[in-house]
Scaffold this active site. Structure first.
Site, PDB file in Angstrom:
ATOM      1  N   ARG A  86     -15.311  38.986 -43.940  1.00 53.44           N
ATOM      2  CA  ARG A  86     -15.783  37.812 -43.188  1.00 53.44           C
ATOM      3  C   ARG A  86     -15.149  37.718 -41.812  1.00 53.44           C
ATOM      4  NH1 ARG A  86     -15.869  36.028 -48.667  1.00 53.44           N
ATOM      5  NH2 ARG A  86     -13.653  35.605 -48.486  1.00 53.44           N
ATOM      6  N   GLU A 106      -1.839  38.058 -56.177  1.00 52.44           N
ATOM      7  CA  GLU A 106      -1.317  37.344 -57.345  1.00 52.44           C
ATOM      8  C   GLU A 106      -1.238  38.287 -58.543  1.00 52.44           C
ATOM      9  OE1 GLU A 106      -3.502  33.838 -58.168  1.00 52.44           O
ATOM     10  OE2 GLU A 106      -2.050  33.113 -59.644  1.00 52.44           O
TER      11      GLU A 106
HETATM   12  P1  AMP Z   1      -4.726  35.706 -48.587  1.00 50.76           P
HETATM   13  O1  AMP Z   1      -4.338  37.132 -48.419  1.00 50.76           O
HETATM   14  O2  AMP Z   1      -4.276  35.111 -49.891  1.00 50.76           O
HETATM   15  O3  AMP Z   1      -4.305  34.851 -47.393  1.00 50.76           O
HETATM   16  O4  AMP Z   1      -6.282  35.651 -48.696  1.00 50.76           O
HETATM   17  C1  AMP Z   1      -7.027  35.709 -47.575  1.00 50.76           C
HETATM   18  C2  AMP Z   1      -8.340  36.397 -47.816  1.00 50.76           C
HETATM   19  O5  AMP Z   1      -8.980  36.000 -49.024  1.00 50.76           O
HETATM   20  C3  AMP Z   1      -9.248  36.039 -46.696  1.00 50.76           C
HETATM   21  O6  AMP Z   1      -9.828  37.247 -46.244  1.00 50.76           O
HETATM   22  C4  AMP Z   1     -10.258  35.081 -47.279  1.00 50.76           C
HETATM   23  O7  AMP Z   1     -11.543  35.489 -46.895  1.00 50.76           O
HETATM   24  C5  AMP Z   1     -10.106  35.177 -48.783  1.00 50.76           C
HETATM   25  N1  AMP Z   1      -9.848  33.885 -49.473  1.00 50.76           N
HETATM   26  C6  AMP Z   1      -8.723  33.546 -50.119  1.00 50.76           C
HETATM   27  N2  AMP Z   1      -8.815  32.339 -50.681  1.00 50.76           N
HETATM   28  C7  AMP Z   1     -10.028  31.876 -50.357  1.00 50.76           C
HETATM   29  C8  AMP Z   1     -10.743  30.653 -50.633  1.00 50.76           C
HETATM   30  N3  AMP Z   1     -10.215  29.655 -51.364  1.00 50.76           N
HETATM   31  N4  AMP Z   1     -11.980  30.520 -50.123  1.00 50.76           N
HETATM   32  C9  AMP Z   1     -12.528  31.520 -49.381  1.00 50.76           C
HETATM   33  N5  AMP Z   1     -11.924  32.682 -49.103  1.00 50.76           N
HETATM   34  C10 AMP Z   1     -10.688  32.861 -49.582  1.00 50.76           C
END
Ligand code: AMP
Length: 180
Positions: free
Chosen positions: A63, A100
């Site tokens: 995205r 996780e």
């Molecule tokens: P993180 O590495 O945990 O910060 O996750 C970020 C990635 O996961 C991003 O590329 C987001 O597109 C996706 N992502 C994580 N949580 C969500 C959520 N609640 N809603 C939409 N996309 C999410």
């Protein structure tokens, strides 16, 4: 009268228990589909980073490609893709990071950026911060400078911004729609 920001933010759809129970997924595709909303997003980013002397935008698959490539066009900059492992065809740098459950990896072409580059890293959502931190490390592997991180939403209760700032204290973190 609602503001452009309120109208754009109202398009975000929350999907409970997707993709797994307990997660509230933020679906930004209706924002991407709306020209007025994206114009607000681009103007907000361009204004915020107007004095940052940016030379490139790097977007995180998938995205971050939609938002980042269009923002690059709006700001008159080139776009560099940061992809999941095994997708880029030439020599890459790779960073593994923890999820996780398990691990994931992101890659960048080794010649995608130069030491003179000031890069704006973009993604749609900042959650735990693992993806953005790994992507910023890739930009550093190219010897380029991570000037900014722009996301549409920051899920601040997951602590990602704090984790990212611990590793990249000099990077300007900007959340278009504010913290959730
Ligand atoms: P993180 O590495 O945990 O910060 O996750 C970020 C990635 O996961 C991003 O590329 C987001 O597109 C996706 N992502 C994580 N949580 C969500 C959520 N609640 N809603 C939409 N996309 C999410």
């Amino acid at each position: 009268m609602t503001s452009a920001k309120e109208r754009a933010e109202s398009l975000i759809v929350e999907i409970p228990d997707y993709p797994t129970p307990g997660v509230v997924f933020k679906d930004l595709t209706p924002v991407f589909a709306n020209h007025d909303a994206m114009t607000f997003v681009f103007d907000a980013c361009a204004t915020h980073f107007a004095d940052s002397r940016l030379t490139a935008i790097a977007g995180i698959e998938a995205r971050g490609f939609i938002f980042g490539a269009a923002l690059a066009g709006h700001m008159g900059l080139g776009f560099v893709p940061i992809r999941k492992a095994g997708k880029l065809p030439r020599q890459t740098f790779r960073v593994d990071y923890s999820l996780e459950y398990g691990t994931d990896s992101v890659e960048i072409h080794t010649d995608a950026l130069r030491s003179s580059d000031n890069v704006l890293l973009v993604d749609d959502v900042l959650a735990t911060g693992g993806t953005a931190t790994a992507a910023a490390q890739l930009i550093e592997h190219c010897n380029a400078h991570v000037s900014g991180l722009a996301v549409l939403l920051n899920l601040s209760f997951l602590g990602g911004e704090r984790r990212f700032r611990d590793k990249f204290p000099a990077t300007d973190v900007f959340t278009v729609f504010g913290d959730n």
